[in-house]
Design a protein around this motif. Structure first.
Motif, short mmCIF file in Angstrom:
data_model
loop_
_atom_site.label_atom_id
_atom_site.label_comp_id
_atom_site.label_asym_id
_atom_site.label_seq_id
_atom_site.Cartn_x
_atom_site.Cartn_y
_atom_site.Cartn_z
N PRO A 69 0.83 -1.22 0.00
CA PRO A 69 0.00 0.00 0.00
C PRO A 69 0.86 1.26 0.00
CG PRO A 69 -0.82 -1.58 1.61
CD PRO A 69 0.49 -2.12 1.12
N GLY A 70 0.48 2.21 -0.84
CA GLY A 70 1.20 3.47 -0.90
C GLY A 70 2.21 3.56 -2.03
N VAL A 71 2.52 2.45 -2.66
CA VAL A 71 3.48 2.45 -3.77
C VAL A 71 2.76 2.85 -5.06
CG1 VAL A 71 5.01 1.06 -5.20
CG2 VAL A 71 4.99 0.73 -2.73
N ASP A 72 3.26 3.92 -5.71
CA ASP A 72 2.64 4.42 -6.93
C ASP A 72 3.43 4.03 -8.18
OD1 ASP A 72 0.62 5.76 -5.48
OD2 ASP A 72 2.01 7.41 -5.06
N ASN A 73 4.74 4.16 -8.08
CA ASN A 73 5.58 3.91 -9.26
C ASN A 73 6.79 3.07 -8.86
OD1 ASN A 73 6.27 4.28 -12.06
ND2 ASN A 73 7.91 5.64 -11.36
N VAL A 74 7.16 2.12 -9.73
CA VAL A 74 8.28 1.22 -9.43
C VAL A 74 9.25 1.24 -10.60
CG1 VAL A 74 9.00 -1.12 -8.83
CG2 VAL A 74 6.77 -0.28 -8.07
N SER A 75 10.52 1.48 -10.30
CA SER A 75 11.57 1.44 -11.31
C SER A 75 12.55 0.33 -10.98
CB SER A 75 12.31 2.79 -11.36
OG SER A 75 13.38 2.74 -12.27
N VAL A 76 12.71 -0.62 -11.90
CA VAL A 76 13.58 -1.78 -11.66
C VAL A 76 14.63 -1.87 -12.76
CG1 VAL A 76 13.70 -4.28 -11.30
CG2 VAL A 76 11.62 -3.04 -10.67
N ASN A 77 15.87 -1.96 -12.38
CA ASN A 77 16.96 -2.14 -13.33
C ASN A 77 17.55 -3.53 -13.13
OD1 ASN A 77 19.06 -1.59 -15.24
ND2 ASN A 77 20.44 -1.20 -13.53
N ILE A 78 17.38 -4.41 -14.11
CA ILE A 78 17.90 -5.78 -14.02
C ILE A 78 19.09 -5.92 -14.96
CG2 ILE A 78 17.38 -8.23 -14.27
CD1 ILE A 78 14.47 -7.62 -13.78
N SER A 79 20.20 -6.38 -14.44
CA SER A 79 21.41 -6.55 -15.24
C SER A 79 22.10 -7.86 -14.86
CB SER A 79 22.37 -5.38 -15.02
OG SER A 79 22.77 -5.31 -13.67
N SER A 80 23.08 -8.25 -15.67
CA SER A 80 23.88 -9.45 -15.38
C SER A 80 25.33 -9.05 -15.24
CB SER A 80 23.74 -10.48 -16.51
OG SER A 80 22.42 -10.97 -16.60
N LYS A 81 25.97 -9.57 -14.22
CA LYS A 81 27.40 -9.36 -14.04
C LYS A 81 28.05 -10.71 -13.84
CE LYS A 81 30.91 -6.95 -11.29
NZ LYS A 81 31.16 -6.08 -10.12
N ILE A 82 28.79 -11.15 -14.85
CA ILE A 82 29.40 -12.48 -14.81
C ILE A 82 30.86 -12.32 -14.40
CG2 ILE A 82 29.94 -14.53 -16.17
CD1 ILE A 82 27.56 -13.49 -18.03
N THR A 83 31.23 -13.01 -13.34
CA THR A 83 32.59 -12.90 -12.82
C THR A 83 33.35 -14.21 -12.99
OG1 THR A 83 31.84 -13.55 -10.60
CG2 THR A 83 31.86 -11.20 -11.10
N ALA A 84 34.65 -14.14 -12.77
CA ALA A 84 35.48 -15.35 -12.82
C ALA A 84 35.25 -16.17 -11.56
CB ALA A 84 36.96 -14.96 -12.93
N HIS A 85 35.17 -17.47 -11.72
CA HIS A 85 34.94 -18.36 -10.59
C HIS A 85 36.11 -19.33 -10.40
CE1 HIS A 85 30.96 -16.71 -11.28
NE2 HIS A 85 30.66 -17.06 -10.05
N ALA A 86 36.10 -19.97 -9.25
CA ALA A 86 37.24 -20.79 -8.83
C ALA A 86 37.55 -21.90 -9.84
CB ALA A 86 36.96 -21.40 -7.46
N VAL A 87 38.83 -22.17 -9.99
CA VAL A 87 39.31 -23.23 -10.87
C VAL A 87 40.19 -24.18 -10.05
CG1 VAL A 87 39.18 -21.79 -12.93
CG2 VAL A 87 41.30 -21.85 -11.60
N GLN A 88 40.90 -25.10 -10.73
CA GLN A 88 41.75 -26.03 -10.02
C GLN A 88 42.84 -25.28 -9.25
OE1 GLN A 88 41.23 -25.73 -13.36
NE2 GLN A 88 41.86 -27.63 -14.38
N ARG A 89 43.27 -25.86 -8.17
CA ARG A 89 44.32 -25.24 -7.36
C ARG A 89 45.62 -25.12 -8.15
NH1 ARG A 89 43.80 -28.07 -1.36
NH2 ARG A 89 41.73 -27.23 -0.84
N GLY A 90 46.26 -23.96 -8.01
CA GLY A 90 47.56 -23.76 -8.63
C GLY A 90 47.54 -23.43 -10.10
N VAL A 91 46.34 -23.23 -10.68
CA VAL A 91 46.24 -22.91 -12.11
C VAL A 91 45.76 -21.47 -12.25
CG1 VAL A 91 45.22 -23.54 -14.32
CG2 VAL A 91 45.70 -25.31 -12.62
N GLN A 92 46.53 -20.64 -12.98
CA GLN A 92 46.19 -19.24 -13.15
C GLN A 92 45.11 -19.07 -14.22
OE1 GLN A 92 47.37 -16.47 -11.48
NE2 GLN A 92 48.35 -17.92 -10.10
N LEU A 93 44.29 -18.03 -14.05
CA LEU A 93 43.26 -17.74 -15.03
C LEU A 93 43.88 -17.32 -16.36
CD1 LEU A 93 40.57 -15.76 -12.97
CD2 LEU A 93 40.60 -18.18 -13.57
N LEU A 94 43.14 -17.53 -17.43
CA LEU A 94 43.59 -17.17 -18.77
C LEU A 94 43.21 -15.71 -19.04
CD1 LEU A 94 44.87 -18.78 -21.18
CD2 LEU A 94 42.54 -18.91 -22.11
#
Length: 363
Positions: A69-94
């Motif tokens: 109740p009381g909400v008149d207008n809604v602004s939503v910004n949806i985005s994607s942010k893809i990050t680097a994730h963990a790999v095998q131990r001792g191996v550097q990212l490319l």
């Protein structure tokens, strides 16, 4: 009554992400909530690409906010942010690559390359920056499937520019040699060629690099698993017992080298007659689904034995781009989203953020 943040967050908690099964508030995906009288604004930052779902997600979030109740207008910004994730131990990212995903089968002829191409295209269609590396040195097929030809350019004589196929960056040994030339190389030469293609290609800020592995569990697979930063692997199999035997070997190999398996795709699961619609399980029924349950793997989906998939791949326009709104493309996109979500739920890689430590005689 004035609109409160607590009332809004309580309402927004009722909206569940269809890909994760969790709400956006408790997972801290919903951010920057602002309330000014009846004006409400907030951001949602997804950890995976979901271009085809953003409109529906926005509608659900707006409806939830307006239920307060009381909400008149809604602004939503949806985005994607893809990050680097963990790999095998001792191996550097490319450099230039956040996440590398291997597509493996353990056996040839199960549609692994077709699945790799459509997986890459589906991730790109969902808004990600994607590359596709054809690691099958002896039987490269991705150049033909992705509709690319010609030699990769090199401005410095040391590195190569990937070719672009349907918006996906592509590199394959098939682009570097004549089409009918056989690669009569021993294992070390093949693995060296693969490493050169992987590391000497100027990948342009990829969210995902899909690597189409050759059949088996030999030199190339071991080299990639031990020396290349792998975020995870996808297993492709048919329901046939013969294919499942080799798929199990691929699963065991990845387990031994510490590469997590993101899920299993069951290819050629059923044949539907194009004339009468009769369904027939030519390669057996539910074999891949049963194996996924046995090994506690995510079952990503099943694809039929369809002539259209073969014809489209042969023509250089795989299913996801040939019929983007079709049923088969929808299955590939579902598989791609599940893979991306599985990656997003893994630990992030912080190796690049670790401070440099210098030790001198004065310390």
């Amino acid at each position: 009554m004035p609109v409160t943040e607590q009332a809004l967050t309580d309402a927004l908690k009722q909206v569940v992400d269809p890909n994760t099964g969790k709400d956006f508030v408790s997972t801290k995906v919903l951010r920057n909530l602002s309330v000014q009288g009846g004006e409400v604004a907030f951001d949602v930052e997804l950890g995976y690409p979901a271009k085809s779902q953003i409109a529906a997600l926005r509608s659900a979030l707006v409806a939830a906010a307006r239920s307060v109740p009381g909400v008149d207008n809604v602004s939503v910004n949806i985005s994607s942010k893809i990050t680097a994730h963990a790999v095998q131990r001792g191996v550097q990212l490319l450099p230039g690559v956040k996440n590398i995903v291997a597509v493996a089968s353990g056996k040839g002829g199960v549609g692994k390359s077709t699945t790799s191409a459509n997986l890459a295209l589906a991730l790109a269609a969902e808004g990600a920056s994607v590359g596709l590396l054809d690691a099958d040195i002896y039987g490269p097929s991705q150049a033909m499937m992705m509709g690319v030809n010609g030699r990769p350019e090199s401005s410095d004589g040391k590195t190569m520019e990937p070719l672009l196929g349907h918006g996906v960056q592509v590199m394959s040994i098939g682009l570097l040699v004549d089409q009918d030339q056989a690669m009569i190389w021993r294992g070390p030469m093949a693995t060296q060629a693969l490493e050169q293609m992987l590391r000497q290609t100027n990948w342009q800020e990829l969210d995902y690099l899909i690597v189409d592995l050759p059949p088996g569990t030999g030199d190339i697979q071991l080299t990639l698993s031990q020396r290349v930063p792998m975020t995870g692997a996808v297993i492709v199999t048919t329901p046939q017992d013969i294919a499942l035997i080799d798929a199990k070997k691929a699963i065991k190999m990845f387990e031994k080298v510490g590469v997590p398996i993101l899920g299993l795709v069951e290819n050629m699961a059923v044949h539907v007659c194009s004339n009468c619609g009769h369904q027939e399980h030519i390669f057996g029924a539910h074999g891949g689904q049963k194996m996924a349950a046995e090994y506690k793997l995510d079952y990503l989906g099943a694809l039929p034995l369809a002539m259209a998939i073969r014809e489209q791949a042969d023509s250089g326009t795989p299913t996801v781009v040939a019929e983007p709104d079709g049923e088969l493309a929808g299955i590939y996109k579902s598989v791609a989203r599940q893979v991306a979500v599985a990656i997003a739920q893994k630990n992030k890689d912080f190796s690049s953020k670790f401070p440099t430590i210098k030790v001198s005689k004065d310390t």
